[in-house]
Design a protein around this motif. Structure first.
Motif, PDB file in Angstrom:
ATOM      1  N   GLY A  32       0.805  -1.214   0.000  1.00  0.00           N
ATOM      2  CA  GLY A  32       0.000   0.000   0.000  1.00  0.00           C
ATOM      3  C   GLY A  32       0.839   1.266   0.000  1.00  0.00           C
ATOM      4  N   ARG A  38       2.356   1.656  -3.520  1.00  0.00           N
ATOM      5  CA  ARG A  38       1.321   2.086  -4.471  1.00  0.00           C
ATOM      6  C   ARG A  38       1.019   3.574  -4.285  1.00  0.00           C
ATOM      7  N   TRP A  39       0.944   4.021  -3.030  1.00  0.00           N
ATOM      8  CA  TRP A  39       0.697   5.433  -2.758  1.00  0.00           C
ATOM      9  C   TRP A  39       1.842   6.296  -3.290  1.00  0.00           C
ATOM     10  N   THR A  80       1.690   6.459  -7.054  1.00  0.00           N
ATOM     11  CA  THR A  80       0.597   7.326  -7.511  1.00  0.00           C
ATOM     12  C   THR A  80       0.962   8.798  -7.348  1.00  0.00           C
ATOM     13  N   VAL A  81       1.527   9.142  -6.213  1.00  0.00           N
ATOM     14  CA  VAL A  81       1.945  10.532  -5.993  1.00  0.00           C
ATOM     15  C   VAL A  81       2.995  10.945  -7.016  1.00  0.00           C
TER      16      VAL A  81
END
Length: 127
Positions: free
Chosen positions: A114, A117-118, A121-122
């Motif tokens: 997680g 993935r964060w 994405t950022v």
């Protein structure tokens, strides 16, 4: 220039013919073997996987650039890093190889999936 404007492999091989993009030790297989044998985390800690001994042999096919990065990592341990991969928009996750070689889309999440993935994405949405 992006890969669409130049040779995609330009700058990837050293003068000695070593592909720097694939010259680091395979730590995935060691972790997966330990997981399969229920050795994680008590006998095989998954927070630090040492460079395999065979990689330190004088006759190992390890580029000087790779050896320098390994030495640097051992002197300055870190938990997060970033790598600019030829200027392209690429996000590579730790342990992103598949357990089954021929299953290119096989998901191999880590406990901190997680977080990665964060971060991806950022990074992707900001660039």
């Amino acid at each position: 220039q992006g890969s669409e404007l130049s040779g995609w492999a330009m700058g990837r091989w050293t003068y000695e013919g070593i592909d720097l993009n694939h010259n680091f030790a395979d730590l995935n297989t060691a972790l997966w073997d330990a997981e399969d044998n229920d050795l994680v985390p008590h006998q095989f800690p998954n927070h630090y996987i040492p460079i395999p001994e065979y990689y330190t042999f004088a006759n190992a096919t390890v580029a000087p650039e790779t050896r320098a990065v390994i030495d640097w990592m051992q002197r300055y341990p870190f938990v997060l890093s970033a790598n600019l991969h030829g200027g392209e928009l690429v996000v590579t996750y730790p342990f992103d190889m598949t357990r089954t070689y021929w299953k290119a889309q096989e998901l191999t999440p880590t406990p901190d999936d997680g977080v990665f993935r964060w971060l991806a994405t950022v990074y992707a949405s900001s660039n």
